[in-house]
Scaffold this motif. Structure first.
Motif, PDB file in Angstrom:
ATOM      1  N   ASN A   2       0.196  12.026  -2.588  1.00 42.14           N
ATOM      2  CA  ASN A   2      -0.410  10.903  -1.696  1.00 42.14           C
ATOM      3  C   ASN A   2       0.274   9.506  -1.955  1.00 42.14           C
ATOM      4  N   ARG A   3       0.749   9.405  -3.111  1.00 39.60           N
ATOM      5  CA  ARG A   3       1.286   7.982  -3.553  1.00 39.60           C
ATOM      6  C   ARG A   3       2.557   8.029  -3.125  1.00 39.60           C
ATOM      7  N   VAL A   4       3.393   8.949  -3.017  1.00 38.67           N
ATOM      8  CA  VAL A   4       4.796   9.362  -2.416  1.00 38.67           C
ATOM      9  C   VAL A   4       4.699   9.102  -1.082  1.00 38.67           C
ATOM     10  N   TYR A   5       3.764   9.632  -0.326  1.00 39.06           N
ATOM     11  CA  TYR A   5       3.327   9.460   1.071  1.00 39.06           C
ATOM     12  C   TYR A   5       3.149   8.001   1.355  1.00 39.06           C
ATOM     13  N   ASP A   6       2.431   7.240   0.624  1.00 37.16           N
ATOM     14  CA  ASP A   6       2.167   5.768   0.877  1.00 37.16           C
ATOM     15  C   ASP A   6       3.283   4.755   0.651  1.00 37.16           C
ATOM     16  N   TYR A   7       4.096   5.397  -0.333  1.00 35.85           N
ATOM     17  CA  TYR A   7       5.219   4.566  -0.421  1.00 35.85           C
ATOM     18  C   TYR A   7       6.108   4.678   0.605  1.00 35.85           C
ATOM     19  N   CYS A   8       6.291   5.900   1.103  1.00 39.52           N
ATOM     20  CA  CYS A   8       7.244   6.332   2.474  1.00 39.52           C
ATOM     21  C   CYS A   8       6.848   5.222   3.526  1.00 39.52           C
ATOM     22  N   THR A  44     -25.328  -6.588  -4.161  1.00 35.83           N
ATOM     23  CA  THR A  44     -24.065  -5.642  -4.350  1.00 35.83           C
ATOM     24  C   THR A  44     -22.715  -6.492  -3.958  1.00 35.83           C
ATOM     25  N   THR A  45     -21.753  -6.313  -4.891  1.00 37.84           N
ATOM     26  CA  THR A  45     -20.373  -6.900  -4.460  1.00 37.84           C
ATOM     27  C   THR A  45     -20.110  -6.102  -3.082  1.00 37.84           C
ATOM     28  N   LYS A  46     -19.640  -6.683  -2.206  1.00 37.93           N
ATOM     29  CA  LYS A  46     -19.008  -5.889  -1.049  1.00 37.93           C
ATOM     30  C   LYS A  46     -17.598  -5.715  -1.216  1.00 37.93           C
ATOM     31  N   ILE A  47     -17.235  -4.350  -1.029  1.00 35.68           N
ATOM     32  CA  ILE A  47     -15.902  -3.770  -1.081  1.00 35.68           C
ATOM     33  C   ILE A  47     -15.211  -4.277   0.135  1.00 35.68           C
ATOM     34  N   GLN A  48     -14.080  -5.024   0.010  1.00 34.31           N
ATOM     35  CA  GLN A  48     -13.038  -5.340   1.028  1.00 34.31           C
ATOM     36  C   GLN A  48     -12.039  -4.445   1.011  1.00 34.31           C
ATOM     37  N   ILE A  49     -11.666  -4.135   2.407  1.00 32.00           N
ATOM     38  CA  ILE A  49     -10.237  -3.374   2.265  1.00 32.00           C
ATOM     39  C   ILE A  49      -9.340  -4.232   2.954  1.00 32.00           C
ATOM     40  N   GLU A  50      -8.191  -4.448   2.510  1.00 33.75           N
ATOM     41  CA  GLU A  50      -7.136  -5.640   3.017  1.00 33.75           C
ATOM     42  C   GLU A  50      -5.923  -4.663   3.254  1.00 33.75           C
ATOM     43  N   LEU A  51      -5.061  -4.995   4.494  1.00 33.22           N
ATOM     44  CA  LEU A  51      -3.781  -4.370   4.611  1.00 33.22           C
ATOM     45  C   LEU A  51      -2.933  -5.464   4.856  1.00 33.22           C
ATOM     46  N   ILE A  52      -1.580  -5.589   4.165  1.00 30.70           N
ATOM     47  CA  ILE A  52      -0.565  -6.356   4.752  1.00 30.70           C
ATOM     48  C   ILE A  52       0.213  -5.701   5.659  1.00 30.70           C
ATOM     49  N   LEU A 107       1.702   3.214  12.946  1.00 32.99           N
ATOM     50  CA  LEU A 107       2.013   3.320  11.635  1.00 32.99           C
ATOM     51  C   LEU A 107       1.164   2.511  10.505  1.00 32.99           C
ATOM     52  N   ASP A 108       0.634   1.368  10.909  1.00 34.77           N
ATOM     53  CA  ASP A 108      -0.262   0.656  10.179  1.00 34.77           C
ATOM     54  C   ASP A 108      -1.731   1.407   9.934  1.00 34.77           C
ATOM     55  N   LEU A 109      -2.237   1.986  10.953  1.00 40.66           N
ATOM     56  CA  LEU A 109      -3.093   2.860  10.879  1.00 40.66           C
ATOM     57  C   LEU A 109      -2.914   4.086   9.868  1.00 40.66           C
ATOM     58  N   GLU A 110      -1.666   4.638   9.987  1.00 42.34           N
ATOM     59  CA  GLU A 110      -1.593   5.611   9.155  1.00 42.34           C
ATOM     60  C   GLU A 110      -1.510   5.402   7.615  1.00 42.34           C
ATOM     61  N   ARG A 111      -0.893   4.157   7.601  1.00 41.15           N
ATOM     62  CA  ARG A 111      -0.965   3.171   6.236  1.00 41.15           C
ATOM     63  C   ARG A 111      -2.356   2.879   5.651  1.00 41.15           C
ATOM     64  N   LEU A 112      -3.194   2.464   6.535  1.00 38.72           N
ATOM     65  CA  LEU A 112      -4.515   2.332   6.019  1.00 38.72           C
ATOM     66  C   LEU A 112      -5.122   3.472   5.758  1.00 38.72           C
ATOM     67  N   ILE A 113      -5.028   4.708   6.581  1.00 36.45           N
ATOM     68  CA  ILE A 113      -5.910   5.856   6.045  1.00 36.45           C
ATOM     69  C   ILE A 113      -5.346   6.324   4.814  1.00 36.45           C
ATOM     70  N   SER A 114      -3.689   6.231   4.672  1.00 38.06           N
ATOM     71  CA  SER A 114      -3.220   6.666   3.252  1.00 38.06           C
ATOM     72  C   SER A 114      -4.018   5.842   2.249  1.00 38.06           C
ATOM     73  N   ARG A 115      -4.146   4.689   2.411  1.00 37.41           N
ATOM     74  CA  ARG A 115      -4.662   3.619   1.385  1.00 37.41           C
ATOM     75  C   ARG A 115      -6.292   4.296   0.925  1.00 37.41           C
ATOM     76  N   LEU A 116      -6.935   4.585   2.348  1.00 37.32           N
ATOM     77  CA  LEU A 116      -8.250   5.254   1.940  1.00 37.32           C
ATOM     78  C   LEU A 116      -8.386   6.483   1.392  1.00 37.32           C
ATOM     79  N   ILE A 117      -7.433   7.216   1.386  1.00 37.26           N
ATOM     80  CA  ILE A 117      -7.021   8.408   0.447  1.00 37.26           C
ATOM     81  C   ILE A 117      -6.935   8.134  -0.732  1.00 37.26           C
ATOM     82  N   ILE A 118      -6.043   7.276  -1.147  1.00 36.53           N
ATOM     83  CA  ILE A 118      -5.706   7.247  -2.426  1.00 36.53           C
ATOM     84  C   ILE A 118      -6.966   6.345  -3.080  1.00 36.53           C
TER      85      ILE A 118
END
Ligand SMILES: [Zn+2]
Length: 357
Positions: free
Chosen positions: A27-33, A186-194, A135-146
């Motif tokens: 998953n990390r390699v996939y995210d890196y790619c 409870t502290t809100k979890i935020q998901i950010e993507l550059i 691609l950005d959506l794929e990156r976001l989902i990859s992040r959610l998996i990691i």
């Protein structure tokens, strides 16, 4: 039984852990790619717990990574709402086997026969992420998996193929509950993507304050700053090389200015082009030390010139790159982003939402 002896249970636990570790690594390699924003070296060294600023990568133009080489603006976007939408979609359709490409199709509003036949074009999530590129959506989902908000279940399909289906991950509830109205303190979890923002220039736009003149001035200013800094560092280095005896008896001020102006990147060029630098002087005083400074500032100056020329050429072309922004699956056969090719190769994912497709 000796205490160190392993039971069958331990063996299976161990192999499960090893398997999970390997999946995490893939998953990390996939995210890196997929990551087309962060410096490749920064990403790689981060894995080993090292901090590596991308400015170091950009220092030498000939060896900078693909992400550092490209010129674009970036923006950090809050993807928390979209992420919760994705988790809800995956949870609601957990009984149906959905692959990652199919989920992306729903989120980006791809209106094809498979989606219409399944009635998925009527889902609330349908077309909810059209503002993100594929691609950005794929990156976001990859992040959610990691991060464990989503996971992939690998199912053996006959003959000899494995399909990965998306499922809610162990941290899924954490994300949704921390952002629900009943979450209290409870502290809100935020998901950010550059993400990258492709530069679109329009000379007819009166609000465009980045005029040619301003850009040229700022380029000139940056080059002057580099020259000034280089001049200071060369003098400092000469003081170190010559120690107590003054270097000004050997190297004239004019020679240092000429070094800055020409910024030779090799010993040969320095000796050939700069008045006052001879082969004997170079050898005698180890001017390799000066050369290293000139190479460093020289590549910074080249970078400014190169970015400026790219900017000028993109101004004249007015071309917007939509190559990654696919909205119709019928294009897949003709042109696919690299990321999709990698997805297929690494995980043997199947397009479609079930084994019957
Ligand atoms: Zn880099």
């Amino acid at each position: 039984m000796k205490p160190t002896e392993k039971t069958d249970d331990d063996e299976s636990k161990c192999s499960m852990q090893t398997k999970q570790l390997r999946i995490n690594n893939i998953n990390r390699v996939y995210d890196y790619c997929l990551n087309n924003v962060i410096c490749r070296r920064t990403q790689l060294l981060e894995y080993f717990g090292e901090l590596f600023p991308s400015s170091e990568c950009k220092r030498i133009m000939s060896t900078e990574c693909d992400n550092c080489r490209q010129v674009y603006k970036t923006s950090s976007i809050d993807c928390t709402r979209i992420s919760i939408e994705i988790l809800k979609l995956v949870s609601n359709l957990n009984q149906t086997n959905l692959t990652l490409p199919y989920i992306i199709d729903i989120l980006r509003g791809v209106n094809n026969k498979t989606i219409r036949d399944a009635g998925h074009h009527r889902l609330h999530a349908f077309n909810s992420c059209h503002q993100l590129t594929r691609l950005d959506l794929e990156r976001l989902i990859s992040r959610l998996i990691i991060d464990g908000y989503l996971k992939q279940e690998f199912i053996d399909q006959q003959p000899s193929s494995i399909t990965a289906y998306l499922r809610p991950g162990i941290n899924a509830v954490q994300l949704t509950s921390s952002n629900s109205q009943r979450s209290g303190n409870t502290t809100k979890i935020q998901i950010e993507l550059i993400i990258r923002i492709e530069q679109v220039n329009n000379n007819n736009n009166n609000n465009n304050n980045n005029t040619d003149e301003e850009r040229s001035n700022s380029k000139q200013k940056s080059i002057e700053q580099i020259n000034e800094q280089c001049f200071i560092e060369l003098k400092k280095e000469l003081k170190i090389i010559f120690g107590t005896s003054s270097y000004s008896n050997v190297i004239a001020e004019q020679t240092i200015k000429e070094l800055v102006k020409l910024m030779p990147r090799s010993k040969e060029k320095m000796i050939k082009n700069v008045h006052g630098i001879t082969e004997e002087l170079y050898k005698q005083h180890d001017f390799n030390r000066l050369l290293r400074i000139l190479q460093r500032f020289g590549s910074q100056r080249d970078e400014i010139k190169r970015k400026d020329s790219i900017q000028n050429s993109s101004d004249s072309e007015h071309e917007i790159d939509f190559s990654l922004d696919f909205t119709d699956r019928s294009i897949y056969g003709k042109k696919r982003p690299m990321a999709s090719v990698i997805t297929t190769t690494i995980t043997k994912r199947k397009r479609g939402h079930g084994s019957s497709f």
